[in-house]
Design a protein around this motif. Structure first.
Motif: not given
Length: 288
Positions: A137-151
């Motif tokens: 909203g309000r011109g903002v785009t969100g990115v939710t990152s689901v991540a894993r460590w290199r291990s």
């Protein structure tokens, strides 16, 4: 078939319970941990982080599940300049407002050989990252990152398919949560930081031509000579000539020096000595 059906039922039951928890956590401080828990019921994930983007403004960190030290390296260092080279930032800049994307699939062909990767991304310890893009909203785009460590192992094909499947639901929950709370945070007054950040096109604007700045940007993002030639519809030889001219005009000879010059430029625009806690630059090349 008999083995697959129960698994589908278990996954459906797991995500149904997660949907209840996410609904209850909307507009509360429990939402981000609930988001991680929802994903972890479907596939393994080590942490989540959420950024809000609006144009070339400094991103807002909307939430994460990182410890203090990793928060400093991954989140604070990132929003102080390197975000401009991030494939997810570029995805949003190109107009993407929804969807589920694996970093490996959207990054340039030489991403892991780029100075951005070696100097910033490698320091984070992140091995795999999948981003859910949503409209905050309000011109903002969100990115939710689901991540894993290199291990941790990389995402398997079936895990990526599961993330794609729950992507619309994750995006909808995130959109509702962040479009209804802390609007002052999402649409913050960036006057104080406006000088600290700039679109990459501003870098060396008085020294390089528009085409040279474009090629310099793509080099920093991790594009190879062949990738540059393909995207810009020019010959590899022409790319090499432009790159040689960029290095000559900036009085540098390596991509590492180019990256250092870019960060020094952002730092000088910020008029602050504390912009890069990771200590990216050891010298400040003159771009004037």
């Amino acid at each position: 078939m008999t083995n697959q059906a129960p698994r589908r039922h278990l996954l459906l039951d797991s995500f149904s319970r997660s949907a209840v928890e996410l609904t209850q956590a909307l507009e509360t401080s429990n939402f981000v941990p609930a988001l991680l828990g929802a994903v972890q019921r479907i596939v393994h994930a080590d942490f989540v982080m959420v950024f809000g983007y609006r144009g070339s403004d400094q991103p807002n960190l909307l939430g994460d599940t990182l410890d203090r030290e990793r928060h400093r390296v991954i989140a604070e260092d990132y929003i102080n300049g390197p975000y401009l080279l991030d494939p997810f930032y570029q995805l949003v800049e190109d107009g993407r407002r929804e969807g589920c994307f694996r970093l490996h699939d959207i990054a340039p062909d030489r991403f892991r050989q780029s100075e951005y990767y070696r100097t910033h991304y490698k320091r984070t310890g992140i091995g795999e990252e999948v981003g859910f893009v949503f409209d905050a909203g309000r011109g903002v785009t969100g990115v939710t990152s689901v991540a894993r460590w290199r291990s941790s192992p990389g995402f398997a094909r079936d895990e990526l398919e599961l993330l794609q499947t729950i992507g619309p639901a994750i995006g909808a929950f995130c959109s509702r949560h962040w479009s209804r709370i802390s609007r002052a945070t999402l649409v913050a007054d960036h006057a104080a930081s406006a000088n600290a950040v700039s679109a990459l096109e501003d870098f060396a604007g008085g020294i390089l031509s528009a085409r040279e700045r474009q090629i310099m940007t793509m080099i920093l993002q991790g594009h190879s000579t062949q990738s540059l030639a393909h995207h810009l519809d020019i010959s590899p030889g022409t790319v090499k000539i432009h790159r040689k001219n960029v290095y000559r005009k900036l009085n540098i000879s390596t991509q590492a020096e180019l990256f250092a010059a870019y960060l020094a430029f952002v730092q000088s625009r910020g008029d602050s000595t504390g912009l890069f806690p990771g200590g990216y630059t050891k010298r400040r090349p003159s771009l004037r």
